[in-house]
Write an enzyme that holds these catalytic residues in place. Structure first.
Site, PDB file in Angstrom:
ATOM      1  N   HIS A 218      -4.888 -12.863  13.706  1.00  0.00           N
ATOM      2  CA  HIS A 218      -4.616 -13.823  15.241  1.00  0.00           C
ATOM      3  C   HIS A 218      -4.084 -12.947  16.218  1.00  0.00           C
ATOM      4  O   HIS A 218      -3.684 -11.875  15.781  1.00  0.00           O
ATOM      5  CB  HIS A 218      -3.342 -14.831  14.996  1.00  0.00           C
ATOM      6  CG  HIS A 218      -3.384 -15.996  13.915  1.00  0.00           C
ATOM      7  ND1 HIS A 218      -4.574 -16.508  14.363  1.00  0.00           N
ATOM      8  CD2 HIS A 218      -3.028 -16.369  12.847  1.00  0.00           C
ATOM      9  CE1 HIS A 218      -4.154 -17.857  13.606  1.00  0.00           C
ATOM     10  NE2 HIS A 218      -3.673 -17.804  12.451  1.00  0.00           N
TER      11      HIS A 218
ATOM     12  N   ARG B 275       3.789   2.942   1.848  1.00  0.00           N
ATOM     13  CA  ARG B 275       4.353   4.097   2.315  1.00  0.00           C
ATOM     14  C   ARG B 275       2.965   4.648   0.575  1.00  0.00           C
ATOM     15  O   ARG B 275       3.730   3.803  -0.279  1.00  0.00           O
ATOM     16  CB  ARG B 275       4.817   4.139   3.052  1.00  0.00           C
ATOM     17  CG  ARG B 275       5.373   4.218   4.065  1.00  0.00           C
ATOM     18  CD  ARG B 275       4.473   4.588   5.163  1.00  0.00           C
ATOM     19  NE  ARG B 275       4.995   4.783   6.652  1.00  0.00           N
ATOM     20  CZ  ARG B 275       4.357   3.485   7.702  1.00  0.00           C
ATOM     21  NH1 ARG B 275       3.880   2.627   6.599  1.00  0.00           N
ATOM     22  NH2 ARG B 275       4.923   3.641   8.430  1.00  0.00           N
TER      23      ARG B 275
END
Length: 253
Positions: free
Chosen positions: A137, A204
């Site tokens: 969105h 990560r």
């Protein structure tokens, strides 16, 4: 000698046990009959549904399946949603929107929600409740509710041989390389190199493989023993799996 009340309680117990067995047998029949394959497609008309692939019943929401392709020998778990486009009945063009390779396993309760392009390479496995989407969105307009703003689409790719842990979220624009491990609960966006492990939100790289140095940081335990060579006949005798394609002869194994 048992009295009438004892006999009645015993009869009720036997009746409940018999009813329980009947319910479970009936549910197994429903699951087996409702499972979707290219031999038993039910109401679905996928763009491609490979030999040996099965979508377990009960299924999640599946719509615009004409723009969904699934390669051979893949397993789609129960209550998995796979959708193309915003709404059922859309014309999405000439190319598939969601591509799932061969030998993939999608864990129960997962969602693959494609609007532009989602591609899973061969042998991608996921845990349960994984969410993969190529749309998000927009919230640029502060005067308009976020749900009413036009979304942003970016293609998603997951390389062959990767493992996506339970509850991970793969966001629009993610490019995950080959043989990547995505830790449970991670939120992945952007590029992820081949042969790496990612964790966290946002994810990560926490471990990676280089040809000269191997895995860094090194493992703290010994690697598992390699899988021994097993023929198809031995595997069928051991656990009942039949790896032959439908209609394939015994000699072909």
């Amino acid at each position: 000698m048992p009295n009438a009340r004892t006999l009645l309680s015993a009869a009720r117990l036997r009746g409940r046990r018999a009813a329980g067995r009947l319910v479970h047998r009936g549910w197994r029949w429903v699951q087996e009959t409702g499972a979707v394959s290219n031999q038993n497609p039910g109401p679905y008309r996928f763009g491609e549904l490979g030999d040996g692939t099965k979508l377990a019943f009960p299924m999640g929401a599946v719509f615009n399946e004409q723009w969904i392709t699934i390669g051979p020998f893949s397993i789609i778990g129960e209550r998995v949603t796979i959708s193309a486009g915003f709404l059922p009945g859309l014309d999405l063009g000439d190319e598939p929107v969601v591509r799932i390779g061969g030998g993939c396993v999608i864990g129960r309760g997962s969602h693959i929600v494609g609007h532009q392009s989602i591609t899973l390479g061969d042998d991608v496995w996921t845990g349960p409740y994984v969410y993969i989407t190529d749309t998000a969105h927009s919230y640029h307009d502060t005067e308009l509710p976020i749900g009413k703003q036009w979304p942003r689409n970016e293609p998603v790719e997951i390389g062959a041989g990767s493992w996506i842990g339970t509850g991970a979220v793969i966001l629009p624009g993610a490019r995950i390389g080959r043989n990547v491990v995505v830790a449970a609960g991670s939120v992945v966006r952007g590029e992820v190199p081949d042969f790496s492990v990612v964790a966290g939100a946002p994810a990560r790289v926490v471990r990676s493989w280089e040809e000269a140095e191997g895995w860094q940081p090194p493992f703290r335990h010994e690697p598992p023993q390699p899988i021994p060579d097993v023929t198809a006949d031995q595997l069928r005798a051991l656990i009942g799996w039949d790896l032959r394609l439908p209609g394939q002869s015994q000699d072909a194994s």
